[in-house]
Design an enzyme around this catalytic site. Structure first.
Site, short mmCIF file in Angstrom:
data_model
loop_
_atom_site.label_atom_id
_atom_site.label_comp_id
_atom_site.label_asym_id
_atom_site.label_seq_id
_atom_site.Cartn_x
_atom_site.Cartn_y
_atom_site.Cartn_z
N HIS A 198 -11.19 -5.27 8.08
CA HIS A 198 -11.96 -5.10 6.84
C HIS A 198 -13.21 -4.25 7.07
CE1 HIS A 198 -9.39 -8.45 5.78
NE2 HIS A 198 -9.80 -8.41 4.53
N GLU A 252 0.82 -1.22 0.00
CA GLU A 252 0.00 0.00 0.00
C GLU A 252 0.85 1.26 0.00
OE1 GLU A 252 -0.49 -2.61 2.03
OE2 GLU A 252 -2.38 -3.43 1.27
#
Lengths: 352, 322
Positions: free
Chosen positions: B128, B59
């Site tokens: 998540h 990321e």
């Protein structure tokens, strides 16, 4: 040029020995006498910048800054190998490379005196802003190089960082992207042996930094970072390779920071005097001067003229920087967005 | 055409990419696979490997290289696969994304978008279901946009892609397929920084992202009992302060519904704003309905954590009865 997939220490590439002798004439890059004198001039200029800046900092006229004394060959050798359209991504100790590539010295002084306007790099200078957090510029350079490839522009991109940056995830992710996307990146690690006080041996158990390139699927070269010709040649080859679509290169310039990490640092606390003395005998400026004198292209009077000239140039830059009016307080709001938001306009009104 | 949010975002990306070849998408599994939520489905097939790019799983690298890509003249739209995986990228967002224009005094700017599925309610694993808005809104130099409906999503994403400043685009994943509505086929923009108000007279209920749907359901449940004005903020940074202040001045009552943890959440900023600009109009203390100051719970406890329709209804009752 001797290159191996996993460069070991013994493979360190050299052209000039510390006495200024060329080890192998076949390796010598094509440089005119004028080129060589110019490179020397930049090295001496950069050292003078450090010396004058150090004194200004002690007088409270500059903030903390990071001197590069000892690393002149790494920066000048590599930056001199760049072509006009190539791009430079500097770190905070890249003054020599930045000046060589067209960064006005007065702007550098302005920046290091605490004025953001100093980093408004002129539009015709292909250079990104300085990154202070260690290694974080490596992904930027990788992305820029990748962008050049996507746009089919034949541009090489050079990014500078130190040995400690190789411990960071940014180094890994940046070089990994560069390798996967075959970006025209030349990643130059100036291994100056220390972070602030932490030695290179505490950054990695690898024998060399250059060998890390093997894991990213491209070439790594360890070069004598105090040998300006060796650095020039290795960088030039890497840039040619990059522009021709053959991907990135990691160059480890094996060098030494002769001075302190920054003006706030006292290196006598963490490294022995003998070590510094050893490296002083390998001073990159002395080495090149010895070569030039032996070659008969440099005299005492040339040296005196140059020393006087760089002193004037640096002092002129200081004068120019210090003559600039203080920035306006509104300036802190004016560059946050293209157009200041309602909230920022309101906050700006509180300045009055 | 009737579209859900996934389809609306997909259409916005497709139409912008057809018009502007400097727009590229990068992220994990966004290519052949079309993204784990299928947001980029079909785009790799249409635009190819050079413009819809599967990257290494990194990321920080995705955002860090997007900075360089943007400086090089590309317009990257980066996807982070989940809200909970944005922290590695936060280093680049905080240290650089928001600062490049300022640091370079305008020589460089970043025309880039970072999009990611956001928030809870889909019975997902740890990491998540996170809400990142508080962290992001504190960063100068970026914009933070949160669509609540398919219509919002298309118009706001097109604005974000065309914006000359970096935009974080948080997509409420609970809403991805939960609402279908009429979305214009042609391109349109919704200005970033403009809230959407559904008028009412008695109480102002402010929400963003997935909470807008919860608030709308609460409004239905309340029916004619009270006249509820709802504000869908659509953009947290910049914030449409006028819409909030004007509404509270009219109703004199406010409830703020925030999905993330309470302390230092965006609701706190809204309460401060109302205090500064509309205090004398208040008929009751402002009430906030928020998540708790705990790690986002796993699905078995998630419904106790997320603001529910009932909690919103109760909060409205409380401020009305004060």
């Amino acid at each position: 040029m001797p290159r191996t997939k996993v460069p070991a220490k013994s493979d360190m590439f050299q052209i000039l020995d510390p006495e200024g002798n060329v080890l192998d004439k076949k390796l010598m890059p094509k440089l005119t006498d004028d080129d060589i004198r110019k490179m020397y001039g930049y090295m001496v200029l950069a050292r003078k910048w450090d010396e004058i800046a150090w004194n200004l900092q002690r007088e409270g006229r500059l903030l903390t800054f990071a001197p590069l004394t000892g690393q002149e060959a790494s920066q000048v050798g590599s930056a001199y190998a760049m072509e006009k359209d190539d791009w430079l991504f500097p770190m905070y100790r890249s003054n020599a490379a930045m000046i060589l590539r067209g960064m006005p010295m007065d702007l550098l002084f302005q920046y290091w005196s605490g004025d953001e306007r100093g980093l408004k790099i002129p539009d015709d200078v292909n250079m990104f802003t300085i990154a202070i957090p260690v290694g974080t510029q490596i992904p930027h350079a990788a992305g820029f190089a990748w962008g050049m490839k996507i746009q089919k522009k034949k541009v090489g991109v050079v990014v500078y960082f130190g040995d400690a940056a190789t411990s960071k995830g940014d180094f890994h992710e940046g070089l990994n992207f560069a390798g996967v996307f075959k970006a025209p990146l030349v990643a130059i690690c100036e291994n100056n042996q220390y972070a602030i006080s932490v030695p290179r041996s505490r950054q990695t158990a690898s024998e060399t930094i250059a060998q890390k390139a093997a894991a990213y699927g491209f070439e790594g070269v360890q070069v004598d970072g105090n040998d300006v010709f060796a650095v020039y040649k290795v960088t030039k080859d890497a840039l040619d390779k990059a522009r021709n679509g053959n991907g990135p290169t990691l160059i480890e310039c094996f060098t030494y920071r002769l001075g302190a990490h920054t003006t706030s640092d006292d290196p006598t606390k963490y490294r022995p005097v003998e070590e510094v003395e050893y490296w002083k005998k390998r001073d990159p400026i002395d080495r090149l001067r010895k070569f030039m004198v032996k070659k008969g292209i440099w005299s005492d009077s040339d040296e005196q003229k140059l020393l006087a000239n760089v002193e004037v140039r640096v002092n002129d830059a200081v004068k120019k920087a210090e003559a600039v009016e203080a920035p306006k307080p509104e300036d802190m709001f004016n560059y946050v967005y293209e157009k200041a938001t309602e909230q920022l306009r309101q906050q700006m009104s509180e300045l009055k | 055409m009737k579209l859900n949010m996934v389809q609306a975002i997909n259409l916005a990306l497709k139409q912008e990419m057809e018009k502007d070849s400097s727009i590229i998408l990068l992220g994990e599994d966004i290519g052949k696979n079309g993204g784990v939520f299928r947001v980029t489905e079909g785009l790799w097939q249409q635009f190819g490997d050079e413009r819809v790019i599967d990257t290494p799983l990194a990321e920080l690298g995705i955002v860090g290289t997007s900075i360089g890509l943007a400086i090089s003249g590309m317009k990257p739209v980066a996807e982070i696969q989940f809200d909970g995986f944005t922290p590695p990228a936060l280093d680049q967002i905080i240290s650089h994304v928001g600062r490049i224009r300022n640091r370079s005094r305008g020589r460089f700017h970043l025309q880039m978008v970072i999009r990611f599925p956001s928030g809870g309610g889909i019975r997902a694993l740890e990491h998540h279901s996170e809400i990142m808005d508080t962290y992001l809104c504190h960063i100068a130099g970026i914009k933070v946009v949160v669509p609540a409906t398919p219509n919002d999503a298309k118009g706001l994403l097109i604005s974000a892609i065309r914006d000359k400043d970096p935009v974080i685009f948080m997509e409420p994943k609970k809403v991805y397929r939960a609402i279908k509505e009429e979305v214009p086929e042609e391109e349109y923009t919704i200005p970033i920084g403009e809230a959407k108000v559904r008028e009412g007279d008695d109480v102002t209920v402010i929400a963003w992202g997935a909470m807008v749907k919860t608030v709308n359901e609460a409004r239905e449940k309340i029916g004619d009992k009270y006249s509820v004005e709802t504000i869908n903020l659509r953009s947290l940074k910049p914030l449409d302060t006028n819409a909030v202040v004007k509404s509270v001045k009219k109703t004199g009552r406010a409830v703020i519904v925030q999905e993330g943890p309470r302390t230092l959440g965006f609701a706190a900023e809204l309460i401060a704003l109302i205090n500064e600009k509309a205090f004398l109009s208040l008929e009751a203390p402002i009430k906030r309905v928020t998540g708790f100051d705990v790690p986002t719970p796993l699905p078995k406890l998630e419904n106790y954590y997320l603001p529910s329709v009932d909690k919103v209804v109760n909060a409205i009752e409380d401020v009305m009865r004060f």
